[in-house]
Design an enzyme around this catalytic site. Structure first.
Site, short mmCIF file in Angstrom:
data_model
loop_
_atom_site.label_atom_id
_atom_site.label_comp_id
_atom_site.label_asym_id
_atom_site.label_seq_id
_atom_site.Cartn_x
_atom_site.Cartn_y
_atom_site.Cartn_z
N CYS A 88 -14.89 29.87 -16.69
CA CYS A 88 -14.20 30.30 -15.47
C CYS A 88 -15.13 31.05 -14.52
O CYS A 88 -14.76 31.35 -13.39
CB CYS A 88 -12.99 31.15 -15.83
SG CYS A 88 -11.78 30.22 -16.78
N CYS A 214 0.84 36.01 -15.20
CA CYS A 214 -0.17 34.96 -15.26
C CYS A 214 -0.54 34.50 -13.85
O CYS A 214 0.32 34.43 -12.98
CB CYS A 214 0.36 33.75 -16.03
SG CYS A 214 0.98 34.16 -17.67
N LYS A 343 -4.10 35.86 -9.06
CA LYS A 343 -2.64 35.90 -9.15
C LYS A 343 -2.00 35.04 -8.06
O LYS A 343 -1.12 34.23 -8.34
CB LYS A 343 -2.15 37.36 -9.04
CG LYS A 343 -0.65 37.52 -9.10
CD LYS A 343 -0.15 37.36 -10.52
CE LYS A 343 1.29 36.92 -10.61
NZ LYS A 343 1.54 35.52 -10.29
N HIS A 347 -6.22 29.57 -9.90
CA HIS A 347 -7.56 29.63 -10.46
C HIS A 347 -8.17 28.25 -10.62
O HIS A 347 -8.33 27.74 -11.72
CB HIS A 347 -7.48 30.36 -11.82
CG HIS A 347 -8.78 30.56 -12.49
ND1 HIS A 347 -9.99 30.60 -11.83
CD2 HIS A 347 -9.08 30.75 -13.81
CE1 HIS A 347 -10.97 30.79 -12.69
NE2 HIS A 347 -10.45 30.88 -13.91
#
Lengths: 401, 485
Positions: A88, A214, A343, A347
């Site tokens: 990531c 998440c 958030k 992502h």
């Protein structure tokens, strides 16, 4: 002896696509979107670029391997294009490649671009591909990202003797604060104003993380063009130039996953990368000196422990700082996730690190409307985390004027 | 002296109340009401006869060295693999030596006792000193069938030895008969049977007394000489008749546990024998009779050594360690009886690569890691360079088994995102007593009951079912340690 990268590289221009469910766009289209803005901002021509680094991750459902997809999409004229991937943190890794190329004197203008398209997976969460190889699948738990990070919460709660309700309150505040910022951002994916109560009551994904603990899953791209400070000063006014103060990466050594010293309430790589970054940038007291941050809030609890790992909050005190509004945009502390963070942006792996840098760069240049601006920022930090708490790679970037 | 040196049992934690089956399927076959009393033991979603045999084997090995047995015989009619020796998986999981003999015994419900006789004879021949025998079954009946009601899952294991035996092997008598009461073709999933009346009147009533008489005559014994008589027959009325015909006092007949577990197939007489050993006294004579494609009768006499055997998880412990399976539908999905949906995430393929598995064979199947000879740090998976940052020794490792170590929960979660047929997927980081840590799946537990600091112990379980290739992949999971009286 090497002294690091401080003030050896300037960010000349940046671009960032709108993040979201871009059903009608390929990764290549998103790259064009980010690159178009980026090169216009830099004020140079494409032919002046000398090298490019591309960050991407889930290539299996995306652009495929190598740097070629970026070269073809952007019609880069036979440039050296290198695809990098560090989970990531891949976007930050692309940025690092470009910065090191300029700092080494290998080229004057380098492009970093990150792009990812997650929405073609067909289901929520990150694609269930054996990202750590086949043996990981055989020899460890059948984990997902929320489940791996959720354990920070159960360990944290036990260590500091909090009830899960108390911890969830602080976690909900983390998400709420990011949504407050994301609402104002036209490029964000999730722009709903949600209440803390909604966050706490959201459906359980991985105990104790609910849906609103998440980050989103989305498509997006971001890009940066970097150059030498001398060239930057020849092209732009001094107040329009953002310098790289530090670039640090730390990879897990296996200690956290297999050795007993780590208690699961922090991320060791963040702690170590942060110290190195502060040393490189010459920062003695991060809580006082850092003006604002974009951290890897893949989950609310990740942001919470990151505040401690970055030495902004003391160990065990992040919940208190969070609930006191210390990380709010206008809270008088160190604003965190000024754009809404992972958030609200979601992502798209390869893009996220560069998206964070884009936000900090834009804030340093005071480009946003007053309502979502940080006042008089000096030093900005990005934190990009790949992997899971016990096995990861962390990238820290510090920018400043 | 040859005989049984140790034993262990395993009954899966979940119990399905038969009324639940009847409520769902009684409309199709109201006659199954006759079988709807009590509950049946149901293997968890991640269990099969191999994992249950390993669990029984571990309970049997308690207090003994894993490297002691010279072989392992595994009996089951529901083997997960037709080719690939199932006993070989068990041998690796139990951390046995490489130079051991192994065999699968299958094809008949009497295969449990046949495996035991073969082990007794191997030890008796002097070729072997210790042999492990495991029997386990997980049979399926079609929805609405009597078998669905009657069958239950369970396993037992015995260490057969030429020394320190708690039950001396005194004799046997076998009958082979192609009496086809139950049958399952090579590609069939479900048990089929012929008419009950014929099975009772011609099968049990003829074969069991004939076998018992054969043994009594061969050893010049009377049925009264036995303190305990074990035979496998799930028909309640027929058992009364058989007791009468055999002339055995019903008090001396070992409980068949039909209402608590169900008919465990090849494991049935074996689990009953384990149960009998739990309250046997020195001098007791025990008779075990199996039934299925004929009968084996085996005769044991309990020795003084039984008083020295370390307390172990046997039938009593497992009968108390239970949790109700809340729905019948869960049973159907766990046993892959009806189609179900785990979402697109559940469709992602994880191909099995045998050469990789072979390289990590002991780590995957035996839960064997490494321990640094320089600094003593245990580590999993096995490492070449020591993970202790102060040490870092290279290639100074020795094998270290985590399978028999307990651990404490450091962190945990219950994950609803994982494609699972038993959501939420529970897992966490655990710290082993004596050192070492890893992140592993938890099983046989509820999320609500977990706490950081709680004790867990490893259990051999199914990790993944590679549906496209028909491969069951195994690994270890953590099970909360429970004190059950």
């Amino acid at each position: 002896m090497a002294k690091g990268i401080k003030d050896k590289v300037a960010v000349l221009g940046m671009g960032c696509s709108r993040f979201g469910e871009r059903w009608d766009m390929e990764s290549e289209d998103l790259m064009i979107e980010a690159f178009t803005e980026c090169i216009a901002d830099a004020g140079i021509e494409k032919k002046q670029l000398e090298a490019c680094w591309l960050g991407s991750y889930f290539i299996e459902i995306n652009i495929g391997k190598a740097g070629i997809p970026a070269a073809v999409a952007l019609k880069l004229p036979f440039l050296p294009v290198t695809r990098v991937e560090n989970k990531c943190a891949s976007g930050s890794e692309a940025f690092r490649g470009a910065c090191y190329a300029v700092a080494s004197g290998a080229c004057d203008f380098a492009l970093a671009i990150g792009a990812e398209k997650l929405k073609d997976a067909g289901y929520g969460g990150l694609p269930a591909i054996a990202v750590d190889g086949q043996m990981e699948v055989m020899l460890h738990a059948d984990w997902t990202a929320p489940g791996a990070f959720a354990q920070l919460a159960s360990a944290y709660q036990a260590k500091y003797g909090m009830s899960m309700e108390q911890l969830k309150e602080a976690m909900a505040y983390v998400s709420w604060k990011s949504h407050q910022n994301g609402v104002m951002n036209p490029r964000a994916h999730l722009r709903r104003d949600v209440t803390k109560e909604q966050i706490i009551k959201s459906p359980m994904i991985a105990y104790p993380l609910g849906l609103f603990d998440c980050c989103g899953v989305s498509d997006g791209a971001a890009a940066a063009i970097v150059t030498t400070p001398e060239i930057a000063r020849s092209l732009k006014k001094d107040e329009e130039i953002v310098y790289v103060k530090s670039l640090q990466i730390a990879c897990s050594s296996g200690e956290e996953a297999m050795y007993t010293d780590w208690d699961g309430t922090s991320v060791m790589s963040t702690t170590l990368a942060a110290q190195r970054a502060y040393d490189e940038a010459g920062i003695k007291n991060p809580r006082e000196e850092i003006s604002m941050m974009e951290v890897h809030d893949c989950f609310s609890i990740t942001e919470l422990v990151t505040m401690e790992d970055l030495q902004i909050s003391q160990r065990g005190k992040a919940p208190e700082d969070i609930l006191n509004g210390f990380y709010d945009l206008k809270g008088g502390g160190v604003p965190c996730q000024t754009d809404g963070g992972l958030k609200c942006f979601g992502h798209p792996i390869g893009a996220s690190g560069l998206r964070m840098i884009y936000e900090m760069y834009s804030q340093l240049l005071q480009r946003w409307p007053e309502e979502r601006s940080v006042k008089d920022p000096r030093l900005a930090l990005t934190h990009n985390l790949g992997g899971i708490p016990n096995r990861n790679v962390v990238s820290l970037v510090i920018l400043g004027k | 002296m040859i005989g049984i040196r140790s034993y262990g049992a395993y009954i899966p934690r979940y119990r399905l109340n038969r009324k639940k089956i009847f409520e769902n399927m009684g409309w199709l076959n109201s006659a199954t009401a006759a079988h709807s009393r009590g509950e049946k033991a149901v293997a968890n979603f991640d269990e099969d006869p191999v994992t249950m045999a390993v669990a029984a084997g571990m309970n049997c090995n308690n207090g003994f060295e894993r490297t002691e047995p010279d072989g392992v015989y595994f009996a089951s009619t529901t083997l997960p693999y037709k080719e690939r020796q199932n006993a070989g998986i068990i041998a690796t999981a139990l951390g046995m030596r490489e130079n051991v003999r192994s065999a699968d015994f299958t094809g008949a419900l009497k295969s449990g006792t046949t495996a035991m006789l073969s082990a007794l004879e191997a030890v008796g021949s002097g070729e072997m000193k210790n042999m492990l025998v495991c029997a386990s079954d997980c049979r399926l009946g079609k929805m609405g069938s009597p078998q669905e009601m009657i069958f239950g899952d369970g396993a037992a294991a015995f260490l057969i030895s030429d020394h320190d035996v708690i039950a001396e092997y005194k004799g046997s008598y076998s009958i082979t008969s192609d009496f086809v009461d139950h049958f399952r073709g090579s590609f069939e999933k479900f048990d089929r049977q012929w008419e009950d009346r014929w099975i009772r009147d011609i099968g049990y009533e003829d074969l069991i007394p004939k076998t018992v008489e054969g043994l009594l005559k061969k050893n010049a014994l009377k049925i009264d000489d036995f303190a305990k008589v074990i035979y496998a027959c799930h028909y309640t009325g027929e058992r009364k008749k058989l007791n009468k015909n055999l002339g055995v006092d019903p008090e001396k007949v070992q409980d068949i546990m039909l209402g608590e577990i169900g008919d465990m197939g090849a494991a049935q007489p074996m689990v009953m024998l384990a149960g009998a050993l739990e309250d046997a006294k020195p001098g007791d004579k025990i008779l075990v009779v199996s039934f299925g494609s004929g009968c084996d009768a085996i005769y044991f006499e309990i020795t003084d050594k039984i008083n020295d055997l370390k307390k172990r998880k046997g039938v009593i412990w497992h009968l108390a360690n239970k949790a109700e399976l809340d729905t019948y539908a869960k049973y159907l999905v766990w046993r892959n009886i009806i189609p179900f949906e785990t979402g697109l995430r559940g469709e992602e393929d994880s191909p099995t690569r045998w050469s990789m598995i072979w390289r990590y064979n002991k780590a995957i199947y035996g839960f064997c890691g490494s321990k640094c000879k320089k600094c003593g740090t245990p580590q999993f998976p096995p490492q070449r360079i020591c993970v202790n940052p102060e040490c870092g020794a290279r290639d100074e490792m020795e094998e270290y088994y985590f399978s028999d170590k307990t651990a404490k929960i450091a962190s945990y979660t219950g994950d609803n995102l994982v494609a699972s047929i038993n959501p939420p997927q529970i897992y966490g980081n655990i710290l082993f007593e004596g050192g070492g840590k890893t992140m592993m799946d938890f099983t046989d537990c509820d999320l609500e009951s977990l706490k950081v600091g709680m004790s867990v112990a490893p259990a051999f379980r199914i990790k993944y079912y590679d549906e496209r290739r028909g491969i069951v992949r195994y690994f270890w999971k953590a099970v909360p340690v429970k004190e059950v009286e």
